[in-house]
Design a protein around this motif. Sequence first.
Motif, mmCIF file in Angstrom:
data_model
loop_
_atom_site.group_PDB
_atom_site.id
_atom_site.type_symbol
_atom_site.label_atom_id
_atom_site.label_comp_id
_atom_site.label_asym_id
_atom_site.label_seq_id
_atom_site.Cartn_x
_atom_site.Cartn_y
_atom_site.Cartn_z
ATOM 1 N N GLY A 50 0.814 -1.214 0.000
ATOM 2 C CA GLY A 50 0.000 0.000 0.000
ATOM 3 C C GLY A 50 0.844 1.259 0.000
ATOM 4 N N VAL A 51 1.932 1.248 0.769
ATOM 5 C CA VAL A 51 2.852 2.396 0.751
ATOM 6 C C VAL A 51 3.506 2.533 -0.612
ATOM 7 C CG1 VAL A 51 4.904 3.376 1.830
ATOM 8 C CG2 VAL A 51 3.236 2.165 3.229
ATOM 9 N N SER A 52 3.834 1.418 -1.255
ATOM 10 C CA SER A 52 4.455 1.455 -2.584
ATOM 11 C C SER A 52 3.500 2.042 -3.615
ATOM 12 C CB SER A 52 4.883 0.048 -2.987
ATOM 13 O OG SER A 52 5.792 -0.493 -2.069
ATOM 14 N N LEU A 53 2.221 1.687 -3.541
ATOM 15 C CA LEU A 53 1.250 2.250 -4.486
ATOM 16 C C LEU A 53 1.135 3.762 -4.326
ATOM 17 C CD1 LEU A 53 -1.615 -0.407 -4.378
ATOM 18 C CD2 LEU A 53 0.056 -0.016 -6.192
ATOM 19 N N PHE A 54 1.157 4.240 -3.088
ATOM 20 C CA PHE A 54 1.109 5.682 -2.868
ATOM 21 C C PHE A 54 2.359 6.360 -3.443
ATOM 22 C CE2 PHE A 54 2.115 9.399 -0.224
ATOM 23 C CZ PHE A 54 0.973 10.154 -0.422
ATOM 24 N N ALA A 55 3.540 5.750 -3.250
ATOM 25 C CA ALA A 55 4.776 6.335 -3.771
ATOM 26 C C ALA A 55 4.773 6.345 -5.300
ATOM 27 C CB ALA A 55 5.983 5.562 -3.249
ATOM 28 N N VAL A 56 4.311 5.253 -5.919
ATOM 29 C CA VAL A 56 4.258 5.197 -7.386
ATOM 30 C C VAL A 56 3.264 6.219 -7.925
ATOM 31 C CG1 VAL A 56 3.632 3.730 -9.342
ATOM 32 C CG2 VAL A 56 5.031 2.811 -7.505
ATOM 33 N N THR A 57 2.162 6.441 -7.217
ATOM 34 C CA THR A 57 1.182 7.439 -7.655
ATOM 35 C C THR A 57 1.790 8.830 -7.692
ATOM 36 O OG1 THR A 57 -0.607 6.113 -6.712
ATOM 37 C CG2 THR A 57 -1.082 8.421 -7.160
ATOM 38 N N GLN A 58 2.552 9.175 -6.669
ATOM 39 C CA GLN A 58 3.177 10.494 -6.640
ATOM 40 C C GLN A 58 4.248 10.630 -7.710
ATOM 41 O OE1 GLN A 58 1.695 12.663 -4.657
ATOM 42 N NE2 GLN A 58 0.417 10.971 -3.953
ATOM 43 N N ILE A 59 4.982 9.550 -7.981
ATOM 44 C CA ILE A 59 6.021 9.597 -9.016
ATOM 45 C C ILE A 59 5.406 9.738 -10.401
ATOM 46 C CG2 ILE A 59 7.883 8.284 -10.100
ATOM 47 C CD1 ILE A 59 8.463 7.069 -7.369
ATOM 48 N N VAL A 60 4.328 8.988 -10.665
ATOM 49 C CA VAL A 60 3.672 9.060 -11.974
ATOM 50 C C VAL A 60 3.044 10.428 -12.192
ATOM 51 C CG1 VAL A 60 1.774 8.107 -13.333
ATOM 52 C CG2 VAL A 60 3.322 6.585 -12.119
ATOM 53 N N GLU A 65 6.173 10.164 -17.994
ATOM 54 C CA GLU A 65 6.924 9.525 -19.076
ATOM 55 C C GLU A 65 7.618 8.249 -18.632
ATOM 56 O OE1 GLU A 65 9.552 12.484 -16.965
ATOM 57 O OE2 GLU A 65 7.528 12.472 -17.826
ATOM 58 N N LEU A 66 7.758 8.028 -17.331
ATOM 59 C CA LEU A 66 8.365 6.779 -16.859
ATOM 60 C C LEU A 66 7.522 5.569 -17.224
ATOM 61 C CD1 LEU A 66 9.589 7.854 -13.298
ATOM 62 C CD2 LEU A 66 10.943 7.613 -15.386
ATOM 63 N N MET A 67 6.222 5.762 -17.410
ATOM 64 C CA MET A 67 5.330 4.660 -17.803
ATOM 65 C C MET A 67 5.008 4.667 -19.287
ATOM 66 S SD MET A 67 2.448 3.976 -14.902
ATOM 67 C CE MET A 67 2.849 3.100 -13.399
ATOM 68 N N THR A 68 4.902 5.842 -19.873
ATOM 69 C CA THR A 68 4.425 5.922 -21.255
ATOM 70 C C THR A 68 5.541 5.869 -22.298
ATOM 71 O OG1 THR A 68 4.458 8.349 -21.083
ATOM 72 C CG2 THR A 68 2.405 7.227 -20.552
ATOM 73 N N SER A 69 6.764 6.204 -21.933
ATOM 74 C CA SER A 69 7.836 6.276 -22.926
ATOM 75 C C SER A 69 8.336 4.904 -23.362
ATOM 76 C CB SER A 69 9.012 7.095 -22.379
ATOM 77 O OG SER A 69 9.538 6.485 -21.204
ATOM 78 N N ASN A 70 8.241 3.905 -22.486
ATOM 79 C CA ASN A 70 8.760 2.574 -22.794
ATOM 80 C C ASN A 70 7.595 1.627 -23.064
ATOM 81 O OD1 ASN A 70 10.253 0.267 -23.089
ATOM 82 N ND2 ASN A 70 11.295 0.412 -21.129
ATOM 83 N N GLN A 80 -0.050 -8.558 -23.048
ATOM 84 C CA GLN A 80 0.474 -8.639 -24.411
ATOM 85 C C GLN A 80 -0.496 -7.998 -25.396
ATOM 86 O OE1 GLN A 80 3.483 -9.918 -24.857
ATOM 87 N NE2 GLN A 80 3.540 -9.506 -27.053
ATOM 88 N N GLY A 81 0.046 -7.149 -26.260
ATOM 89 C CA GLY A 81 -0.765 -6.489 -27.275
ATOM 90 C C GLY A 81 -1.538 -5.282 -26.780
ATOM 91 N N MET A 82 -1.375 -4.897 -25.527
ATOM 92 C CA MET A 82 -2.075 -3.745 -24.957
ATOM 93 C C MET A 82 -1.107 -2.569 -24.844
ATOM 94 S SD MET A 82 -5.219 -4.864 -24.267
ATOM 95 C CE MET A 82 -5.888 -3.824 -22.978
ATOM 96 N N LYS A 83 -1.651 -1.387 -24.947
ATOM 97 C CA LYS A 83 -0.871 -0.164 -24.846
ATOM 98 C C LYS A 83 -1.320 0.621 -23.618
ATOM 99 C CE LYS A 83 0.377 4.036 -27.384
ATOM 100 N NZ LYS A 83 0.145 4.839 -28.618
ATOM 101 N N LEU A 84 -0.368 1.088 -22.855
ATOM 102 C CA LEU A 84 -0.685 1.844 -21.650
ATOM 103 C C LEU A 84 -0.801 3.327 -21.981
ATOM 104 C CD1 LEU A 84 0.666 1.277 -18.132
ATOM 105 C CD2 LEU A 84 0.834 3.564 -19.065
ATOM 106 N N ARG A 85 -1.850 3.947 -21.432
ATOM 107 C CA ARG A 85 -2.079 5.373 -21.636
ATOM 108 C C ARG A 85 -2.516 5.990 -20.313
ATOM 109 N NH1 ARG A 85 -6.917 7.017 -25.475
ATOM 110 N NH2 ARG A 85 -8.039 6.449 -23.560
ATOM 111 N N LEU A 86 -2.005 7.182 -20.032
ATOM 112 C CA LEU A 86 -2.358 7.896 -18.809
ATOM 113 C C LEU A 86 -3.349 9.000 -19.142
ATOM 114 C CD1 LEU A 86 1.128 8.175 -17.047
ATOM 115 C CD2 LEU A 86 -0.724 6.581 -16.558
ATOM 116 N N ASP A 87 -4.418 9.052 -18.374
ATOM 117 C CA ASP A 87 -5.472 10.042 -18.584
ATOM 118 C C ASP A 87 -5.722 10.760 -17.267
ATOM 119 O OD1 ASP A 87 -7.546 11.578 -19.428
ATOM 120 O OD2 ASP A 87 -8.987 9.937 -19.611
#
Length: 279
Positions: A50-60, A65-70, A80-87
């Motif tokens: 749960g602490v990790s999810l909060f930290a990742v939320t603040q980083i994102v 671009e840490l999630m969308t660039s790669n 597989q075959g899915m593309k991640l997009r942040l909204d």
Amino acid sequence: MSLLPSRRTVHSVHRDAISGASADGGRSRRPFRLLQRLILFLVAAIIFHGVSLFAVTQIVRVHPELMTSNPVVGELLCGQGMKLRLDFSPPDAGRRRGLAAWIDCVDAQGFIDRDAGTLAAILSGLVLTIPFAVIMLGIVLRMKRGPHERAFMLVMTAPEPMDWFTRLAFCVVVLGIAAIIAGAVSGYITQYRPALVLEHPATIRLACGENLKPRVVFPYSRSRRLGCFTQTGHEDHAVSRFAMLRLLAPLYLLIVVPGIWLVFRIRTMRRTRAVPMKD
């Protein structure tokens, strides 16, 4: 006659003190069983995830671009075959705020799978949880209890009057815990539930006064805060500076006052000391 006590007498009194104390508080215990260690490991892993999810939320939020660039990150989180997009759509569009709502997993036909986004948010926290789990697993497996497995015995001392230094240390701990809880509540309000402040007359009057209205400034950045604005839309920076402090003051006092009262109610305390075991 010598003023020094007999060496045999000192030794016997020392052994009697240890044996009497060990009968009360230094009683030997069995080591942790495998099931108990696994339960302890799972509880610690879930809390840290749960602490990790909060930290990742603040980083994102700051570096999306840490999630969308790669593209590999999108395949690992969405499949597989899915593309991640942040909204980062505002919450007025009918979506809850948070990492699970920000991540959209889009397939080749352009269909958005909301459930895959929720699963991707949970998997994203494993980046921090897995290293912690490996270290924690090694610590839990090496945990031992009982004097038969270590070279010292834990002995509970007799009740001692609490001095002012220890009482002051407990008061500082209470103030720190209250500050952490108040800070977490302020972050939760500004990030997930701003309506708790913006819609209730009591919280509006408590935060900004009579003629000003609160508003969350920079809601999608790390600089988000609570501001007080006039009817014409101008911010009163002098009032906004302490708006969140005034809002959380009742909660802070609600935690601090009973905590300090309990600290001053404590008269004595017992300490645990490690006594080396010798033949």
